[in-house]
Design an enzyme around this catalytic site. Sequence first.
Site, PDB file in Angstrom:
ATOM      1  N   CYS A   1      27.748 -59.561  37.888  1.00 53.52           N
ATOM      2  CA  CYS A   1      27.234 -60.169  36.659  1.00 53.52           C
ATOM      3  C   CYS A   1      28.332 -60.935  35.910  1.00 53.52           C
ATOM      4  O   CYS A   1      28.764 -61.977  36.357  1.00 53.52           O
ATOM      5  CB  CYS A   1      26.581 -59.094  35.792  1.00 53.52           C
ATOM      6  SG  CYS A   1      25.486 -59.768  34.509  1.00 53.52           S
TER       7      CYS A   1
ATOM      8  N   HIS B   1      22.625 -56.823  39.780  1.00 54.10           N
ATOM      9  CA  HIS B   1      23.233 -55.498  39.646  1.00 54.10           C
ATOM     10  C   HIS B   1      22.821 -54.591  40.803  1.00 54.10           C
ATOM     11  O   HIS B   1      21.747 -53.985  40.771  1.00 54.10           O
ATOM     12  CB  HIS B   1      22.811 -54.856  38.322  1.00 54.10           C
ATOM     13  CG  HIS B   1      23.401 -55.508  37.115  1.00 54.10           C
ATOM     14  ND1 HIS B   1      24.610 -55.132  36.585  1.00 54.10           N
ATOM     15  CD2 HIS B   1      22.946 -56.535  36.348  1.00 54.10           C
ATOM     16  CE1 HIS B   1      24.886 -55.884  35.528  1.00 54.10           C
ATOM     17  NE2 HIS B   1      23.890 -56.734  35.365  1.00 54.10           N
TER      18      HIS B   1
ATOM     19  N   GLU C   1      24.039 -51.738  41.418  1.00 53.57           N
ATOM     20  CA  GLU C   1      24.143 -50.352  40.979  1.00 53.57           C
ATOM     21  C   GLU C   1      22.858 -49.842  40.333  1.00 53.57           C
ATOM     22  O   GLU C   1      22.692 -48.626  40.151  1.00 53.57           O
ATOM     23  CB  GLU C   1      25.309 -50.191  39.989  1.00 53.57           C
ATOM     24  CG  GLU C   1      25.076 -50.781  38.598  1.00 53.57           C
ATOM     25  CD  GLU C   1      25.425 -52.252  38.481  1.00 53.57           C
ATOM     26  OE1 GLU C   1      25.658 -52.720  37.352  1.00 53.57           O
ATOM     27  OE2 GLU C   1      25.458 -52.942  39.532  1.00 53.57           O
TER      28      GLU C   1
END
Length: 509
Positions: free
Chosen positions: A79, A166, A168
């Site tokens: 990001c 993202h 994660e």
Amino acid sequence: MKEVLLIIDFGSQYTQLIARKVRELNVRSEIIPFNKFNSLAPYVKGVILSGSPHSVNALDAPKIDLSLIRTKVPLLALCYGAQYIAKDVGGVVEASDSREYGRSNLSIISANKLFKGIDLKSQVWMSHGDTILDLPNNTTINASTDDVSIAAFTLNNEETYALQFHPEVYHTKYGKEILANFLINICNFEQNWTSQSFINSTIDKLKSTLGSQKVLMGLSGGVDSTVAAVLLHHAIGDNLFCVFVDNGLLRKDEYRNVLHAYKDIGLNIKGVDASNQFLKNLNKVLDPEKKRKIIGSTFIDVFESVAQEYSDLKWLGQGTIYPDVIESISGTGGPSETIKSHHNVGGLPEKMNLKVIEPLKSLFKDEVRKVGFELNINPVILNRHPFPGPGLAIRIMGEVTLEKVQILQDVDNIFIRSLKDDKLYGQVWQAGAILLSDNSVGVMGDGRTYEKVVALRAVESTDGMTADWVHLPYDFLSKVSNDIINKVKGVNRVVYDISSKPPATIEWE
């Protein structure tokens, strides 16, 4: 020599989530704020750059010296990190006309080691306002989305990878595989971090920190405080004194049920009914942040009073976990933004003369449960849905009164009991009801009613940092709505919350 994945924190709400996902892959991770990074330790085998609430074009944008990392160890930028690298190498990053938040469709156009085994088209999770518009010739664009042409890129001839999305976050379909490719196939990490290793190291640290000193521990009946208490009990035994406070904002009959649930765990526990004190302090308070602060300070007052019954107390134990910390303050000293205050975050007033011990403050909910199972804690406790520390006060919009609490307790009881009866409770990560501040016109029999509106909320998640609403069956929702309206006096309308986190939070206040 230990092997570490270093995460450089630019202030993202997801920074600790990156660390948790790395630990899921049994790799040790450490976080350092960007403004404290000045060199790579010899045991660092890879680096991840986090996101940030800032724009790379801002005058006060977080900055690091990338030359300390690039070509030294593999680098994965996420990001803001991806935008920072893009700008650093001469690319163009500007504010987007159409911001991307939530789900997006990724298309891989140039596969590399990071995308090994990943479908060419898949769902990813976006959360950004700036967009990478152009890159120089020494880069390769690897993926795009429906709205963003540069969703992933690499720097040629070096192990530097950049993702606008993202990996994660739970809702990125192949996020775990992407991180595994980076950690195992690119960084060549050994996978030797486990829940048992956390337990062993935490108990050893608690023994070293606490010695023979006494700890007062607040229990809630939930997963977090229970696991924290058991860890403390393993470390200091009878020097742990547990207290369960009835703040008048618990679920229906929860005070009695929680005390009963703890009877076989072997903890020293005392129940304290402070419901009148909490409700009095919340009288006529409307602002949700003030509610949280008042509840936090009242808990401290209650514990301070209880602490006087014991001699030589030195510590207050708390079941704080990382989502509490990251939404309240930066858990790493970085520049993350405050989303909302949590009653158990922020320390203690000097007058209490106790230090805080928080064994779980670096873990997420799913990690806490895994630790709990390793500790052989009763699955009934471990599988309970999360319940906010401030209780129903932050599920009552506006002023908190005893009448509103009783209404919401009855509504919540019907909803949770129905989820269990219909075998849906285990499919939901967290569920609850919210009492709105406004009334709604209705009709019962031949008469007009003007009564309260309640919203039902049920979400699926793994860690609480992101969540999506659960598609509960229409027949179930219809039955629950009918039961609530017919059985709970003062409610004439039921709605269902279909918001994801982000942009919404799980709780309404």
